[in-house]
Design a protein around this motif. Sequence first.
Motif, PDB file in Angstrom:
ATOM      1  N   PHE A 111      82.412  54.823  94.912  1.00 49.96           N
ATOM      2  CA  PHE A 111      82.310  54.058  96.157  1.00 49.96           C
ATOM      3  C   PHE A 111      81.908  54.938  97.351  1.00 49.96           C
ATOM      4  N   ASP A 112      82.617  56.048  97.518  1.00 50.60           N
ATOM      5  CA  ASP A 112      82.327  56.920  98.672  1.00 50.60           C
ATOM      6  C   ASP A 112      80.930  57.504  98.584  1.00 50.60           C
ATOM      7  N   LEU A 113      80.517  57.825  97.368  1.00 54.03           N
ATOM      8  CA  LEU A 113      79.190  58.432  97.191  1.00 54.03           C
ATOM      9  C   LEU A 113      78.088  57.438  97.535  1.00 54.03           C
ATOM     10  N   TRP A 114      78.255  56.201  97.089  1.00 54.49           N
ATOM     11  CA  TRP A 114      77.237  55.191  97.431  1.00 54.49           C
ATOM     12  C   TRP A 114      77.277  54.851  98.910  1.00 54.49           C
ATOM     13  N   ASN A 115      78.455  54.875  99.459  1.00 54.89           N
ATOM     14  CA  ASN A 115      78.579  54.625 100.892  1.00 54.89           C
ATOM     15  C   ASN A 115      77.764  55.656 101.666  1.00 54.89           C
TER      16      ASN A 115
END
Lengths: 379, 240
Positions: free
Chosen positions: B86-90
Amino acid sequence: MTGDVLLHEGGEADIYGLRGLKENLVLKKYKNGSCFDRIVLEKISICKYEGLYHVREFGTRDGSPFIVYEHVDGVTSSRFECMPVVVALRALRQVARTLAALDSFGVHHGDLSPANVILVPEADAFRTVLIDFGIVGLGALSYAAPERFRGKNPDARSDLFALGMLLYRWISGADFIAADCSFDELAAQMAAVEPQKLTERLYGTGTISVQELSALDPLWNGLVQKNPEDRFEDFDELDEVLEIALNKVGGGEIAVLKAERDFVCGALAEQVEKMRQNVPAVDAAPKKTSNLRAEGEVAQKKFPVKTSVFIGIGLILLIVAVVLVLGAKNSGVDEVGALVLQKSRSLEPASGMDVPADVEETLADSSLLKDLPTLERNP
Amino acid sequence: MPGRVCKIVGAVPAVLVVVTLCLTACLDDFAGRGNAALRVGDYDRAVANFSKALDYDPANRDARYGLALSYYAIAEESEHLRIPTFDLWNRAVREFKILSNIDSSGSINANYSTCLFYLARASLSQNSSANVLPLLNQSILLDSANYFSYNLKGLLLGRSGLKMDVEEAKKIFIHIVTHEPAFISAYVNLGNIYWDEGDIESAWDIWSMGLEKSPNDRTLVHWTQVAEDSLKAKVLSGEL
């Protein structure tokens, strides 16, 4: 303290200057039932950011809430009729950085307006200092985000909206929406603000170049959106876009610094002087267009040779830039982008993936994108 | 004295040109190194080089696109390893969002759209009730050929239980199989909806169509057979 002097008498509070032997302080004494948000004040009183005023003391005395903070030796940005775009962007960047730092403490301003941003000259540059945190209520209506009119508490997104309006005011010299109508009318007007309208109105002033308008577009798009979700995610994102905009309009770091120095030595120095002489700002603020024109005329008369030399240099740089742009046109990143896309969207089984053996069995038999959450079914 | 002035004036453009050339060469160098690193999958080095190029020129479109792609690749790599993303795609979406401010040519839209799809999926992994429809709508708006986003949107609408949403989901899956007949998930998902509605004939039809396109798909093989058996049983019992 050796004495105090009334600096400003407002509907919400009176401001006094307190002169001391070692330092000068400011006393803001609330009246007519107005007060401040104690939690916000508690938080900012322990913050020592350069871009933030330093609150020394706050509380209630004789039934009147008061705040004492260190005097900021500068002038409020409301004293300027308008600022060059580069200078406005530099100032906004500083303000955004201060707000970003405070955001991490859960502190939001809630009343960003030209009067609450102080410009402090420092040698050839200036720094911004934010004052008046902890507002209870809506603050300056011309800068309040649409959701604030519906009673929502200030947050990063509402401050971002206010920053958009602030930037517009700094550049154009006028509020995009004047607070000269009823609360409901103003709320309706604010809810109808669209980024494109700001560009259109700025274009109408005839004082902003097309290049500047184009550089400002992404900022309006990320700041003055009716829906908070459509605004920048946070101040860091704003900072990135501001950097890009500055790069577009500034003509390089040296040119940006020169513009800032010109502003500090010219308009800002003038306002500082007038403030010290207690001259009202409105009469003193220079008209940007006429001022620029006058400067241009003087420059042309004084330095015809210099002007032609600069034109020459400009032409050479333009040619060099064109050659470089043509030469470096294909850096290959688009090619990589196409490969990434092709790989991601492949509908074929992803046989060549670099997957550890123990994980491989758990993967779907085709590309990851296809491996979607499929409905559980009971036949 | 005038001669000296002329010399100085004459030297200024030359100096500026040299400085400009040096800076540009340096910048191209960082972007080039970043690109080379990205190609070979050394994403951390790619990020470092693209970031340096952006320090010199924040509006350098190629460096920013390279940075966005690097973040994208890092996130996708983690997807492969089934690590929470999630954080990486964010982060990747955020970079694409910034990039979209300096590149409105549309050339980045397909990757940006895929990135949004991935973020939507990662959001659902984190919180199955997350409202990711706005992300998917934006993704589709950026690239109407991104059938992955359509597919996920169809799944979510189909799952909502509302008749109107289910009908919309059907339309979406039909749109996908019409425009991209090789998109097997859409056959499966459309068949699922028919099956859940009790329309076994339609389910069998659509699963069979999918099976024609992908004869080895185990899911389709299984469910087409189940539907076929159910239909036969209905015929034998006189229901059909």
